[in-house]
Scaffold this motif. Sequence first.
Motif, PDB file in Angstrom:
ATOM      1  N   GLY A  50      65.322 -17.614  16.777  1.00  0.00           N
ATOM      2  CA  GLY A  50      63.806 -17.164  16.470  1.00  0.00           C
ATOM      3  C   GLY A  50      63.429 -16.597  15.144  1.00  0.00           C
ATOM      4  O   GLY A  50      62.388 -16.837  14.409  1.00  0.00           O
ATOM      5  N   ARG A  51      64.507 -15.882  14.506  1.00  0.00           N
ATOM      6  CA  ARG A  51      64.207 -15.379  13.206  1.00  0.00           C
ATOM      7  C   ARG A  51      64.315 -16.591  12.304  1.00  0.00           C
ATOM      8  O   ARG A  51      63.731 -16.635  11.284  1.00  0.00           O
ATOM      9  N   ASP A  57      63.376 -19.471  12.822  1.00  0.00           N
ATOM     10  CA  ASP A  57      62.083 -20.132  12.867  1.00  0.00           C
ATOM     11  C   ASP A  57      61.083 -19.482  12.160  1.00  0.00           C
ATOM     12  O   ASP A  57      60.338 -20.104  11.463  1.00  0.00           O
ATOM     13  N   LYS A  58      61.076 -18.163  12.131  1.00  0.00           N
ATOM     14  CA  LYS A  58      60.053 -17.293  11.398  1.00  0.00           C
ATOM     15  C   LYS A  58      60.177 -17.615   9.754  1.00  0.00           C
ATOM     16  O   LYS A  58      59.589 -17.923   9.117  1.00  0.00           O
ATOM     17  N   VAL A  59      61.485 -17.188   9.438  1.00  0.00           N
ATOM     18  CA  VAL A  59      61.815 -17.848   7.805  1.00  0.00           C
ATOM     19  C   VAL A  59      61.620 -19.018   7.576  1.00  0.00           C
ATOM     20  O   VAL A  59      61.007 -19.304   6.399  1.00  0.00           O
ATOM     21  N   GLU A  60      61.819 -20.055   8.452  1.00  0.00           N
ATOM     22  CA  GLU A  60      61.530 -21.644   7.953  1.00  0.00           C
ATOM     23  C   GLU A  60      59.963 -21.600   8.062  1.00  0.00           C
ATOM     24  O   GLU A  60      59.372 -22.249   7.010  1.00  0.00           O
ATOM     25  N   GLY A  61      59.008 -21.129   8.787  1.00  0.00           N
ATOM     26  CA  GLY A  61      57.426 -20.968   8.518  1.00  0.00           C
ATOM     27  C   GLY A  61      57.237 -20.388   7.423  1.00  0.00           C
ATOM     28  O   GLY A  61      56.205 -21.021   6.705  1.00  0.00           O
ATOM     29  N   TYR A  62      57.836 -19.238   7.091  1.00  0.00           N
ATOM     30  CA  TYR A  62      57.418 -18.519   5.718  1.00  0.00           C
ATOM     31  C   TYR A  62      57.868 -19.477   4.543  1.00  0.00           C
ATOM     32  O   TYR A  62      57.103 -19.515   3.975  1.00  0.00           O
ATOM     33  N   GLU A  81      57.849 -22.764   4.687  1.00  0.00           N
ATOM     34  CA  GLU A  81      57.085 -23.870   4.453  1.00  0.00           C
ATOM     35  C   GLU A  81      55.725 -23.441   3.871  1.00  0.00           C
ATOM     36  O   GLU A  81      55.189 -24.100   3.105  1.00  0.00           O
ATOM     37  N   ARG A  82      55.153 -22.240   3.964  1.00  0.00           N
ATOM     38  CA  ARG A  82      54.127 -21.750   3.458  1.00  0.00           C
ATOM     39  C   ARG A  82      54.195 -21.561   2.090  1.00  0.00           C
ATOM     40  O   ARG A  82      53.519 -21.673   1.007  1.00  0.00           O
TER      41      ARG A  82
END
Length: 116
Positions: A43-44, A46-51, A53-54
Amino acid sequence: IERDKESSPSMLPMDSGKETRILMEEVRSELKVVAEGHGLIVGRLDKVEGYLERVAGKLEQHDFRFDKLENRFDKFEGRFDHLEGRFDHLEKQFGPIIIDHEHRLKAVERRLKPAS
């Protein structure tokens, strides 16, 4: 004393099937803890990956804007070089005339000054 040894739980012979079931239950319990920890980590991540990517998207936008600014700067630089060339040409063309006029003005000023 013999009696105490026989009644002690650690001294009683254990059924190997029961022992295996107990060990398996301990392994399941530990595996459940590991799986929960793994889920939290995923889960963490995934959050880091999203960040990330932004951030990468913003960097791409900045690269595009920087390239546009760089192109504009190159155009301005070309224009300034052209203007500098024109001013150099004017300076060569009018420089001698300006110097001649300065000499003439100084000569006139010397003539107009009263002799002291």
